[in-house]
Design a protein around this motif. Sequence first.
Motif, PDB file in Angstrom:
ATOM      1  N   ASP A  36      40.283  38.144  37.226  1.00 29.88           N
ATOM      2  CA  ASP A  36      38.835  38.141  37.769  1.00 29.88           C
ATOM      3  C   ASP A  36      38.958  38.453  39.405  1.00 29.88           C
ATOM      4  O   ASP A  36      39.933  37.669  40.071  1.00 29.88           O
ATOM      5  CB  ASP A  36      38.136  37.216  37.318  1.00 29.88           C
ATOM      6  CG  ASP A  36      39.022  35.841  37.724  1.00 29.88           C
ATOM      7  OD1 ASP A  36      38.276  35.486  38.826  1.00 29.88           O
ATOM      8  OD2 ASP A  36      40.090  35.238  36.878  1.00 29.88           O
ATOM      9  N   GLY A  86      37.908  43.980  38.988  1.00 34.97           N
ATOM     10  CA  GLY A  86      37.820  42.636  38.359  1.00 34.97           C
ATOM     11  C   GLY A  86      37.997  43.380  36.893  1.00 34.97           C
ATOM     12  O   GLY A  86      36.731  43.744  36.531  1.00 34.97           O
ATOM     13  N   HIS A 142      36.850  41.010  34.633  1.00 33.68           N
ATOM     14  CA  HIS A 142      36.433  39.667  34.274  1.00 33.68           C
ATOM     15  C   HIS A 142      35.722  39.350  35.096  1.00 33.68           C
ATOM     16  O   HIS A 142      36.008  39.925  36.242  1.00 33.68           O
ATOM     17  CB  HIS A 142      36.891  38.561  33.355  1.00 33.68           C
ATOM     18  CG  HIS A 142      37.757  39.363  31.980  1.00 33.68           C
ATOM     19  ND1 HIS A 142      36.754  38.697  30.910  1.00 33.68           N
ATOM     20  CD2 HIS A 142      39.049  39.190  31.904  1.00 33.68           C
ATOM     21  CE1 HIS A 142      37.894  39.434  30.104  1.00 33.68           C
ATOM     22  NE2 HIS A 142      38.862  39.417  30.373  1.00 33.68           N
ATOM     23  N   ARG A 143      33.995  38.553  34.675  1.00 33.52           N
ATOM     24  CA  ARG A 143      33.250  38.243  35.673  1.00 33.52           C
ATOM     25  C   ARG A 143      33.794  37.211  35.953  1.00 33.52           C
ATOM     26  O   ARG A 143      34.417  35.854  35.444  1.00 33.52           O
ATOM     27  CB  ARG A 143      31.856  38.470  35.673  1.00 33.52           C
ATOM     28  CG  ARG A 143      30.877  37.313  36.213  1.00 33.52           C
ATOM     29  CD  ARG A 143      29.228  37.344  35.331  1.00 33.52           C
ATOM     30  NE  ARG A 143      29.604  36.393  34.125  1.00 33.52           N
ATOM     31  CZ  ARG A 143      29.879  35.241  33.900  1.00 33.52           C
ATOM     32  NH1 ARG A 143      29.691  34.029  35.326  1.00 33.52           N
ATOM     33  NH2 ARG A 143      29.713  34.943  33.068  1.00 33.52           N
TER      34      ARG A 143
END
Length: 354
Positions: free
Chosen positions: A9, A38, A40-41
């Motif tokens: 992230d 990224g 993932h958030r």
Amino acid sequence: MNVVFACLDSDTLGGVQQVTHTLAQGLARRGHEAHVIGLHRAEAPFRYVERPRYRSHLISRAPVGPESALARRRSRRRVRDLLGGMSPGYAVLTSPAVVSRLTELVPGHLRAIGQYHGSYEHASGCWHLGSIRKHYPALDQAVFLSEDDAWHFSEQALLPHAWALPNPLASWPDRVSELSAPRVLAVGRLEGVKRFDRLISAFARSGAPRPWELHLIGDGAELDRLRAHAAREGVADRVVFRGRVPARDLPAEYRAASLVALSSEHEGLPVVLLEAAAHGVPAVAFDVSGGVRSARPVLVPPGDVDALAERLGWLVGSERDRRRLGAAARERAEAFRLDRVLDRWEALFAHLER
């Protein structure tokens, strides 16, 4: 050229993310095409660059954690499509987890570079070393934070293509601390690995007289526990929990400090040590990695709270020594200025092209 940085992230408050955004912005300013991905958030996004010249991409809106097989397939497809549509250049995979997930998805027109932001000491005590041994040999280059770490990984992980590239400073301050304010500063996530409990204990035992205070900048799950620990140590009214501070305001925090302390269980090359040095602020740190040693703070044995307390007490009591060590630290920090580190990255790219 095109340089793509991929993180688990990319916008969490952390050293990997800070360095990634600093490098991407610096390369973009030099005319390179730069991207930050990224996977993932971030649960609590942090903004590192006010006006980015690079492009950011988010693969999944789910935070880091377990994924279903379907979600994993969708993410892989998005990564493959994104990288496949980019111009030739380099894909910098910023951690063992990213390397293991993305290596086979990097297309042939992007050379794969695996970073490791930790130390050899830390990697050898967890799953990282096994993952590096398994996945990094297939990459075009493996990059570590210090010459010491690069040598250890080349020997112990059989990586003949290990290369040392330090973390950069995002900017170089024109103003430095006067080193007269009664304040010890620490910066980092309030998480167990940072061992701020040890730092609080060391501050309590250091003999630092009033009005000296310890200021902790950062947030995290350990806040309540650390408040209680400060109360038990009798310094609750002298340990100030500052929470998050925007990146643009951190220079003022260093200028307001007379001493920086680092108490982590493990670190790679902490940017806080470089930023403190650039502002002429001496630092005391546990000797936990080649990266920490390369920043050359005042070192004490890992986990030795009494030794940390003694060194804190010495520097609290000696403005003359603070000024001497602070001036030397700023001089050494010149090597970590962004332009100098970017020169080394471009030298690496040129090496890979030969």
